[in-house]
Design a protein around this motif. Sequence first.
Motif, PDB file in Angstrom:
ATOM      1  N   SER A  24       0.829  -1.187   0.000  1.00  0.00           N
ATOM      2  CA  SER A  24       0.000   0.000   0.000  1.00  0.00           C
ATOM      3  C   SER A  24       0.872   1.248   0.000  1.00  0.00           C
ATOM      4  N   SER A  25       0.478   2.253  -0.775  1.00  0.00           N
ATOM      5  CA  SER A  25       1.218   3.508  -0.774  1.00  0.00           C
ATOM      6  C   SER A  25       0.247   4.668  -0.876  1.00  0.00           C
ATOM      7  N   ILE A  26       0.555   5.734  -0.161  1.00  0.00           N
ATOM      8  CA  ILE A  26      -0.292   6.919  -0.184  1.00  0.00           C
ATOM      9  C   ILE A  26       0.599   8.110  -0.498  1.00  0.00           C
ATOM     10  N   ASN A  27       0.235   8.873  -1.515  1.00  0.00           N
ATOM     11  CA  ASN A  27       0.997  10.071  -1.826  1.00  0.00           C
ATOM     12  C   ASN A  27       0.349  11.265  -1.132  1.00  0.00           C
ATOM     13  N   VAL A  28       1.091  11.888  -0.201  1.00  0.00           N
ATOM     14  CA  VAL A  28       0.478  12.963   0.596  1.00  0.00           C
ATOM     15  C   VAL A  28       0.968  14.354   0.211  1.00  0.00           C
TER      16      VAL A  28
ATOM     17  N   ASP B 196      -3.961  16.968   6.562  1.00  0.00           N
ATOM     18  CA  ASP B 196      -5.025  16.098   7.075  1.00  0.00           C
ATOM     19  C   ASP B 196      -4.638  14.634   6.853  1.00  0.00           C
ATOM     20  N   ALA B 197      -4.081  14.377   5.658  1.00  0.00           N
ATOM     21  CA  ALA B 197      -3.667  13.005   5.340  1.00  0.00           C
ATOM     22  C   ALA B 197      -2.476  12.601   6.206  1.00  0.00           C
ATOM     23  N   VAL B 198      -1.555  13.543   6.421  1.00  0.00           N
ATOM     24  CA  VAL B 198      -0.377  13.245   7.248  1.00  0.00           C
ATOM     25  C   VAL B 198      -0.808  12.865   8.660  1.00  0.00           C
ATOM     26  N   GLN B 199      -1.775  13.639   9.178  1.00  0.00           N
ATOM     27  CA  GLN B 199      -2.252  13.355  10.534  1.00  0.00           C
ATOM     28  C   GLN B 199      -2.928  11.982  10.588  1.00  0.00           C
ATOM     29  N   LEU B 200      -3.777  11.727   9.604  1.00  0.00           N
ATOM     30  CA  LEU B 200      -4.492  10.453   9.557  1.00  0.00           C
ATOM     31  C   LEU B 200      -3.514   9.282   9.432  1.00  0.00           C
ATOM     32  N   LEU B 201      -2.497   9.459   8.597  1.00  0.00           N
ATOM     33  CA  LEU B 201      -1.590   8.335   8.339  1.00  0.00           C
ATOM     34  C   LEU B 201      -0.717   7.985   9.535  1.00  0.00           C
TER      35      LEU B 201
ATOM     36  N   ALA C 170       1.397   8.284  17.618  1.00  0.00           N
ATOM     37  CA  ALA C 170       0.950   8.509  16.239  1.00  0.00           C
ATOM     38  C   ALA C 170       1.363   9.904  15.761  1.00  0.00           C
ATOM     39  N   SER C 171       1.296  10.901  16.660  1.00  0.00           N
ATOM     40  CA  SER C 171       1.633  12.262  16.232  1.00  0.00           C
ATOM     41  C   SER C 171       3.120  12.384  15.900  1.00  0.00           C
ATOM     42  N   VAL C 172       3.961  11.601  16.585  1.00  0.00           N
ATOM     43  CA  VAL C 172       5.397  11.620  16.268  1.00  0.00           C
ATOM     44  C   VAL C 172       5.611  11.047  14.864  1.00  0.00           C
ATOM     45  N   ILE C 173       4.888   9.974  14.550  1.00  0.00           N
ATOM     46  CA  ILE C 173       5.010   9.395  13.194  1.00  0.00           C
ATOM     47  C   ILE C 173       4.511  10.393  12.149  1.00  0.00           C
ATOM     48  N   SER C 174       3.411  11.078  12.448  1.00  0.00           N
ATOM     49  CA  SER C 174       2.928  12.118  11.524  1.00  0.00           C
ATOM     50  C   SER C 174       3.982  13.215  11.358  1.00  0.00           C
TER      51      SER C 174
ATOM     52  N   SER D 118       6.829  16.100  21.375  1.00  0.00           N
ATOM     53  CA  SER D 118       5.565  15.980  20.667  1.00  0.00           C
ATOM     54  C   SER D 118       5.279  17.094  19.646  1.00  0.00           C
ATOM     55  N   PRO D 119       4.948  16.726  18.395  1.00  0.00           N
ATOM     56  CA  PRO D 119       4.495  17.702  17.408  1.00  0.00           C
ATOM     57  C   PRO D 119       2.963  17.727  17.344  1.00  0.00           C
ATOM     58  N   ALA D 120       2.292  17.247  18.389  1.00  0.00           N
ATOM     59  CA  ALA D 120       0.848  17.006  18.315  1.00  0.00           C
ATOM     60  C   ALA D 120       0.045  18.240  17.909  1.00  0.00           C
ATOM     61  N   VAL D 121       0.388  19.395  18.472  1.00  0.00           N
ATOM     62  CA  VAL D 121      -0.399  20.595  18.158  1.00  0.00           C
ATOM     63  C   VAL D 121      -0.264  20.940  16.675  1.00  0.00           C
ATOM     64  N   PHE D 122       0.960  20.876  16.168  1.00  0.00           N
ATOM     65  CA  PHE D 122       1.217  21.151  14.744  1.00  0.00           C
ATOM     66  C   PHE D 122       0.447  20.170  13.860  1.00  0.00           C
ATOM     67  N   VAL D 123       0.567  18.893  14.187  1.00  0.00           N
ATOM     68  CA  VAL D 123      -0.054  17.847  13.370  1.00  0.00           C
ATOM     69  C   VAL D 123      -1.579  17.960  13.400  1.00  0.00           C
ATOM     70  N   ASP D 124      -2.133  18.260  14.579  1.00  0.00           N
ATOM     71  CA  ASP D 124      -3.594  18.286  14.724  1.00  0.00           C
ATOM     72  C   ASP D 124      -4.256  19.526  14.120  1.00  0.00           C
ATOM     73  N   ARG D 125      -3.453  20.503  13.718  1.00  0.00           N
ATOM     74  CA  ARG D 125      -4.042  21.672  13.060  1.00  0.00           C
ATOM     75  C   ARG D 125      -4.779  21.271  11.782  1.00  0.00           C
ATOM     76  N   GLY D 126      -4.262  20.247  11.091  1.00  0.00           N
ATOM     77  CA  GLY D 126      -4.872  19.844   9.821  1.00  0.00           C
ATOM     78  C   GLY D 126      -4.634  20.885   8.738  1.00  0.00           C
ATOM     79  N   GLY D 127      -5.380  20.766   7.651  1.00  0.00           N
ATOM     80  CA  GLY D 127      -5.207  21.698   6.532  1.00  0.00           C
ATOM     81  C   GLY D 127      -4.087  21.248   5.600  1.00  0.00           C
ATOM     82  N   TYR D 128      -3.392  22.214   5.016  1.00  0.00           N
ATOM     83  CA  TYR D 128      -2.322  21.836   4.080  1.00  0.00           C
ATOM     84  C   TYR D 128      -1.158  22.804   4.167  1.00  0.00           C
TER      85      TYR D 128
END
Lengths: 452, 89
Positions: free
Chosen positions: A145-149, A159-164, A377-381, A432-442
């Motif tokens: 499986s591969s996802i291009n973000v 949004d995709a980065v956070q989800l992944l 998960a947020s560290v992986i994002s 933790s990058p959680a706040v940055f990652v959870d902002r979403g958007g692009y």
Amino acid sequence: MLNMQDIMETVQMIQDECLDVRTITMGISLVDCADSDIGKACDKVYEKIVRKAERLVETGENISRTYGIPIINKRVSVTPIAFLAGVSGGDPTAYALALDRAARTVGVNFIGGYSALVQKGFSAGDEALIRSIPEAMSRTELICSSINVGSTKAGINMDAVQLLGRIVKATASATAERQSIGCAKLVVLCNAPEDNPFMAGAFHGFGEPDCVINVGVSGPGVVRAVLARLGKDAPIQTVADTVKRTAFKITRMGQLVAEKASEALGVPFGIIDLSLAPTPAVGDSVARILEEMGLETCGGPGTTACLALLNDAVKKGGVMASGRVGGLSGAFIPVSEDEGMMAAARSGALCLEKLEAMTSVCSVGLDMIILPGDTEASVISGIIADEAAIGMVNQKTTAVRVIPAVGYKVGDELNFGGLLGGGPVMPVRSLSPAVFVDRGGYIPAPMQSLKN
Amino acid sequence: MRAVITIVGKDAVGILAKTANVCAAHNANIVDVTQTVMGDIFSMVMLADIEKMESTIGSLADDIEKVLEGQGLVSHVMHEDIFNAMHRI
């Protein structure tokens, strides 16, 4: 006229230096399999793959026997399944099962294309496919499986980065009883090429013909051996030139195999992927090439420069040897698949941050890195975002394939076996990058001028 | 269409003869042979015309390997195109 020295050189490359063709990958378009009924679509997918790739494995083996060249993998890549899932709706896992079944029928090692391209946003099917990855991976063995973000032109879909980040964790949990192997077959890309024959990132892009043969060459062992024979006092431009000459020979072999496979299967030749793809076998390591250039250990000062030289020389030699070049083309640095990288990581010489720097000058990115199971998960994002940013700004492909192995901690070792290899669990900084990652958007696409 | 047969390993009586026999059985015509013995290491490169061969290069390779089995010899049989591709611009 053939000469004895050339013959013995080739024989030595194959016998002692692990020269091989890494993969013959048949790209198959599934656009004509789309159907609003998911059951019918799955049947069409299975039927088309089996029809097109029926003779792929047999043909690969015949070429291997005739020319005396090992061809390690025969694989299939298909149109991103998110497209079919978008047309049919329903649970995309049905497609995963159909692909897995087709791969078993034709006897290939892997099938790639359980994919979605979401660099600018999610369209129908994309999000459902991404969310189905953990289950799909737990119920299949051969699909990748591969996802291009992200891309240089579109920016990064955060949004995709956070989800992944969460999907990677969930995939690790879903395959926890198999050392979280699902994550070894899931890659998150930026600037994904549409004609890549290598897993886990292979998929058959929308600009490709109906069916095509792509070939990935290899040969880190050969490059290391010629550099060892060169001696320690050769100037660095001679090192570059030697790599170039060797890459030329390796690629010509790949080109010949691609032409013969294309002819035998009656399928057009697509591209040669000029790659140095390591294996866990001793001597077949990209890290050992860098050490042969004069580093004490891969990961130390000078590593990025040596890798930049290697990557560039491989392309220069390869481009001249092949009619059409594409895919990822460059040196791969997957930690668990490279004996030298594993040793460097085990000794602490090679850390995640150095690997990140290395990915800015070579093919692909943070690849096959085993992380502690409790990595957030947020560290992986955050890691995915960093890597995608390097790719986006530098107009190159980058990727993240990390395995947060459930139940494992720093210092433990994993062993997947085969080409996927194994290795030590590497430490990751847990800030933790959680706040940055959870902002979403692009993240907006970068400037293409004022380059500094 | 020609095949290149290479054999490297411990020298012994009859390596060339055994290999030539297998070639004859497959209807592969030997057109050139270069061979050296350094110390007790035997090294040979043979060029065979396989135009009229009815079997495949793979089965020729298998039979050569079989006939030399257990003698500490490594054999390779490869279509000549591979060398032309790799070593000619």
